[in-house]
Write a protein that holds these residues in place. Structure first.
Motif, PDB file in Angstrom:
ATOM      1  N   LYS A  66      38.490  36.890  39.565  1.00 12.76           N
ATOM      2  CA  LYS A  66      38.802  36.015  38.434  1.00 12.76           C
ATOM      3  C   LYS A  66      38.756  36.829  37.154  1.00 12.76           C
ATOM      4  N   GLN A  67      39.754  36.656  36.309  1.00 11.67           N
ATOM      5  CA  GLN A  67      39.787  37.341  35.018  1.00 11.67           C
ATOM      6  C   GLN A  67      38.743  36.706  34.101  1.00 11.67           C
ATOM      7  N   GLY A  68      37.970  37.543  33.422  1.00  9.51           N
ATOM      8  CA  GLY A  68      36.989  37.048  32.453  1.00  9.51           C
ATOM      9  C   GLY A  68      35.675  36.651  33.084  1.00  9.51           C
ATOM     10  N   ASN A 117      41.647  46.787  29.143  1.00  9.59           N
ATOM     11  CA  ASN A 117      40.465  46.377  28.371  1.00  9.59           C
ATOM     12  C   ASN A 117      40.102  44.899  28.602  1.00  9.59           C
ATOM     13  N   THR A 118      40.132  44.495  29.882  1.00 17.29           N
ATOM     14  CA  THR A 118      39.851  43.109  30.254  1.00 17.29           C
ATOM     15  C   THR A 118      38.848  43.094  31.407  1.00 17.29           C
ATOM     16  N   TYR A 119      37.903  42.160  31.356  1.00 18.85           N
ATOM     17  CA  TYR A 119      36.909  42.028  32.420  1.00 18.85           C
ATOM     18  C   TYR A 119      37.455  41.217  33.590  1.00 18.85           C
ATOM     19  N   TYR A 120      37.087  41.652  34.804  1.00 13.24           N
ATOM     20  CA  TYR A 120      37.416  40.954  36.036  1.00 13.24           C
ATOM     21  C   TYR A 120      36.144  40.812  36.857  1.00 13.24           C
ATOM     22  N   PRO A 142      26.415  35.465  47.754  1.00 16.40           N
ATOM     23  CA  PRO A 142      27.407  36.465  48.150  1.00 16.40           C
ATOM     24  C   PRO A 142      27.490  37.568  47.092  1.00 16.40           C
ATOM     25  N   LEU A 143      27.837  38.765  47.520  1.00 15.41           N
ATOM     26  CA  LEU A 143      27.937  39.925  46.626  1.00 15.41           C
ATOM     27  C   LEU A 143      28.939  39.649  45.518  1.00 15.41           C
ATOM     28  N   ALA A 144      28.532  39.883  44.267  1.00 15.61           N
ATOM     29  CA  ALA A 144      29.416  39.623  43.132  1.00 15.61           C
ATOM     30  C   ALA A 144      29.122  40.606  42.013  1.00 15.61           C
ATOM     31  N   GLY A 145      30.118  40.843  41.158  1.00 22.19           N
ATOM     32  CA  GLY A 145      29.946  41.722  40.005  1.00 22.19           C
ATOM     33  C   GLY A 145      31.155  41.638  39.102  1.00 22.19           C
ATOM     34  N   THR A 146      31.052  42.324  37.963  1.00 25.48           N
ATOM     35  CA  THR A 146      32.108  42.293  36.947  1.00 25.48           C
ATOM     36  C   THR A 146      32.363  43.705  36.432  1.00 25.48           C
ATOM     37  N   ARG A 147      33.632  44.004  36.125  1.00 30.35           N
ATOM     38  CA  ARG A 147      33.999  45.317  35.582  1.00 30.35           C
ATOM     39  C   ARG A 147      35.192  45.145  34.676  1.00 30.35           C
ATOM     40  N   SER A 148      35.244  45.969  33.619  1.00 32.00           N
ATOM     41  CA  SER A 148      36.367  45.975  32.688  1.00 32.00           C
ATOM     42  C   SER A 148      37.333  47.085  33.054  1.00 32.00           C
TER      43      SER A 148
END
Length: 151
Positions: A66-68, A117-120, A142-148
């Motif tokens: 998911k974006q953002g 330059n957007t987080y996912y 469940p395994l989750a994380g965020t990266r730009s």
């Protein structure tokens, strides 16, 4: 289980008076018991990145993106993944911008079609079974994380 189909009324000898046998629905597959772990992002560029993890004990796994903000969609047992595409722009929206961008047996994939330059946010969900017997492991975390992506 029997169902009545009046249009099949005269289809003898394989059908009798419009009644046909219907097989019972398949039993759900055993649910995995171990989530994927150790999420990392490599080869981060302006429009793509590689998502890596150590697989849990499911036969397969999906990666929801998911974006953002964090992912909010949860898969439903008995429903196979659909609309899967590693290109975020081409993957089907499962609801609220959540998209399944990976379905397979591996432990990484390259996510493409991203905005600079957007987080996912990503979530890796283990599962067993096929078709109506699909059983996802969504209990716990469940395994989750965020990266730009890069500029």
């Amino acid at each position: 289980t029997w169902e009545y189909h009046p249009t099949n009324f005269y289809a003898l000898p394989t059908r009798w008076m419009g009644w046909v046998a219907t097989p019972p629905p398949p039993s759900p597959a055993d649910e995995p018991t171990t989530h994927a772990s150790y999420l990392s992002f490599t080869s981060v560029a302006t429009n793509q990145m590689t998502v890596n993890w150590i697989s849990g004990n499911g036969e397969r796994r999906i990666v929801v993106v998911k974006q953002g903000t964090i992912t909010t969609w949860v898969p439903v047992d008995g429903m196979s993944p659909s609309g899967v595409n590693a290109n975020y722009l081409s993957a089907a929206n499962q609801g609220d911008g959540n998209k399944i961008c990976y379905d397979g047996i591996g432990s990484s994939f390259t996510l493409t079609g991203l905005i600079p330059n957007t987080y996912y946010s990503v979530m890796v969900v283990e599962y067993n079974g096929t078709a109506e017997s699909v059983n996802y492991f969504t209990a716990g975390n469940p395994l989750a994380g965020t990266r730009s992506t890069a500029n």
